[in-house]
Design an enzyme around this catalytic site. Sequence first.
Site, PDB file in Angstrom:
ATOM      1  N   LYS A 123      38.237  33.791  29.243  1.00 37.15           N
ATOM      2  CA  LYS A 123      39.406  33.872  30.121  1.00 37.15           C
ATOM      3  C   LYS A 123      40.703  33.702  29.334  1.00 37.15           C
ATOM      4  CE  LYS A 123      36.584  34.715  33.170  1.00 37.15           C
ATOM      5  NZ  LYS A 123      36.364  36.152  33.425  1.00 37.15           N
ATOM      6  N   ARG A 136      52.510  48.460  26.432  1.00 36.06           N
ATOM      7  CA  ARG A 136      52.334  49.885  26.733  1.00 36.06           C
ATOM      8  C   ARG A 136      53.212  50.331  27.900  1.00 36.06           C
ATOM      9  NH1 ARG A 136      46.784  50.275  28.531  1.00 36.06           N
ATOM     10  NH2 ARG A 136      46.900  52.547  28.317  1.00 36.06           N
ATOM     11  N   LYS A 138      53.020  49.442  31.021  1.00 38.25           N
ATOM     12  CA  LYS A 138      52.213  49.682  32.217  1.00 38.25           C
ATOM     13  C   LYS A 138      52.493  48.556  33.218  1.00 38.25           C
ATOM     14  CE  LYS A 138      49.785  53.216  30.508  1.00 38.25           C
ATOM     15  NZ  LYS A 138      49.715  54.553  31.106  1.00 38.25           N
ATOM     16  N   HIS A 149      45.255  35.775  38.835  1.00 41.90           N
ATOM     17  CA  HIS A 149      43.891  35.702  38.306  1.00 41.90           C
ATOM     18  C   HIS A 149      43.884  35.211  36.862  1.00 41.90           C
ATOM     19  CE1 HIS A 149      40.498  37.601  36.092  1.00 41.90           C
ATOM     20  NE2 HIS A 149      39.809  37.138  37.103  1.00 41.90           N
ATOM     21  N   TYR A 186      34.890  50.414  31.972  1.00 39.61           N
ATOM     22  CA  TYR A 186      35.833  51.397  32.531  1.00 39.61           C
ATOM     23  C   TYR A 186      37.090  51.464  31.674  1.00 39.61           C
ATOM     24  CZ  TYR A 186      39.207  53.585  35.637  1.00 39.61           C
ATOM     25  OH  TYR A 186      40.173  54.423  36.144  1.00 39.61           O
ATOM     26  N   LYS A 203      36.330  53.882  39.685  1.00 32.88           N
ATOM     27  CA  LYS A 203      37.197  52.702  39.599  1.00 32.88           C
ATOM     28  C   LYS A 203      37.231  51.896  40.904  1.00 32.88           C
ATOM     29  CE  LYS A 203      41.872  51.175  38.440  1.00 32.88           C
ATOM     30  NZ  LYS A 203      43.251  51.580  38.085  1.00 32.88           N
ATOM     31  N   GLN A 210      33.924  43.632  43.201  1.00 29.85           N
ATOM     32  CA  GLN A 210      34.637  42.365  43.045  1.00 29.85           C
ATOM     33  C   GLN A 210      34.734  41.628  44.378  1.00 29.85           C
ATOM     34  OE1 GLN A 210      38.039  44.225  41.148  1.00 29.85           O
ATOM     35  NE2 GLN A 210      37.717  43.048  39.280  1.00 29.85           N
TER      36      GLN A 210
END
Length: 273
Positions: A123, A136, A138, A149, A186, A203, A210
């Site tokens: 983690k 990046r 994103k 999380h 993925y 995806k 989950q």
Amino acid sequence: MSHLIHKFMDFYSWAETIADKRVADWFLIPSIIPTISIVALYLIFVKYVGPKFMANRNPYEFGMLLSAYNFALVGLNYYIMKELISASKAAKYSYICTPVKHDSYDPNEMRIANALWWYYFSKLIELLDTVFFMLRKKSRQITVLHVYHHSTMPILWWIGVKWVPGGQSFFGAMLNSAIHVMMYSYYGLAALGPQMQQYLWWKKYITMLQLGQFTLAIAHTGRSIYSGCDFPPWMHWALVGYSMSFIILFSNFYIQTYTKKSARKEEQNAKEK
């Protein structure tokens, strides 16, 4: 304020006396300060340092490094999952109730404790997910769910390893590691380039899995509570509350990302006809 601090220190001193002695000297376990410091630096990076650093820069391209990072996490999570399944089976763990054997140095019990330590440490490694997203550019990936999380799991699992590195703790970590094998597979494939997109239709099913794991975790914990399992009640109820928060957040993510997006697409197609 000083009175509250004194009370807290008294409580922490008492809590230290019931911590699991088998893991007392393991890396990062003696004190929570390193873990909290890492998480604090992570949050500062997400909120201030990262956005400021990238404000006038082009996105970084990591090439095969990004794919290697994700596949390394596939390997680590597979190892954790395999160890928890194999060792819990060898130790004859029950899926209804297995207390923590704090005084047992049985090889299989120690394998489970070791796997849970690696789960906790993974983690910390996964905080790099956000760093890669930021560098990046994103930013859409850095949602409230994502930060919640990533910033809470290291602290909660430090507590888990410190006090309950075995018994009922194995189930949630085993489930989550299995999901992470698929999730990082993925991301690893996606990082190989646009040519992989045709193979990445699954995806949304990761999100569904989950949601399924959190539901199973609550059911498993509820059954354990109902059976009167000799496992710390605070850990049981913390897991129930934490899993419920994820069900809410992941359900919202699924609705916003897949249900509403699909509805908008159908509406657009209807207009074009």
